[in-house]
Design an enzyme around this catalytic site. Structure first.
Site, mmCIF file in Angstrom:
data_model
loop_
_atom_site.group_PDB
_atom_site.id
_atom_site.type_symbol
_atom_site.label_atom_id
_atom_site.label_comp_id
_atom_site.label_asym_id
_atom_site.label_seq_id
_atom_site.Cartn_x
_atom_site.Cartn_y
_atom_site.Cartn_z
ATOM 1 C CG HIS A 153 -2.007 -1.023 1.139
ATOM 2 N ND1 HIS A 153 -3.327 -0.712 0.964
ATOM 3 C CD2 HIS A 153 -1.946 -2.381 1.198
ATOM 4 C CE1 HIS A 153 -4.045 -1.827 0.927
ATOM 5 N NE2 HIS A 153 -3.219 -2.846 1.072
ATOM 6 C CG ASP A 157 -4.827 2.394 1.194
ATOM 7 O OD1 ASP A 157 -5.942 1.848 1.195
ATOM 8 O OD2 ASP A 157 -3.767 1.800 0.910
#
Length: 134
Positions: free
Chosen positions: A16, A114
């Site tokens: 991520h 995110d």
């Protein structure tokens, strides 16, 4: 008013951080100031991996906050890490935004987060900062 300034907040697990970092670096090349917030644990890993080659523009800044876990705790236990982040991250992000906006002519105009870090989106909404979720 100075340059547009975006706070970028990745979810703190493998897979991520680097994609959002690469996107952020491309945005910086377009003249957008980036404050990339990582946990202290991941911050050290990023510095170790990239060294001084993280920013070619002068617009990409790494910042870090604690993840709430003690030294030596297993950050691969995703449930425990997420629980800890949910407890400490909202306050830390608010503090970071206030600090940046109080000391920088380039105020944070947007949060790029995110989607797995929904708490960051909640903080931005509470503070009236537009958001983008990936």
């Amino acid at each position: 008013m100075g340059k547009p300034h975006v706070l970028v907040a990745p979810y703190t697990v493998q897979g991520h951080v680097i994609p959002l970092m690469e996107l952020s670096r491309h945005l910086a090349k377009q003249g957008i100031k980036i404050s990339f917030v990582n946990t202290e644990f991941n911050h050290k890993r990023v510095i170790h991996a990239f060294g001084k080659n993280v920013d070619e523009t002068g617009l990409f800044h790494l910042v870090s906050v604690p993840d709430g876990l003690e030294d030596g705790e297993d950050r691969n236990q995703i449930e425990k890490l997420t629980e800890s982040l949910c407890q400490v991250m909202p306050r830390l992000l608010k503090d970071l935004i206030h600090k940046v906006n109080a000391s920088d002519d380039d105020k944070i105009l947007c949060l790029l987060a995110d989607i797995n870090l929904g708490l960051a989106l909640d903080v931005a909404a509470e503070m009236g900062i537009p958001t983008v979720a990936l």
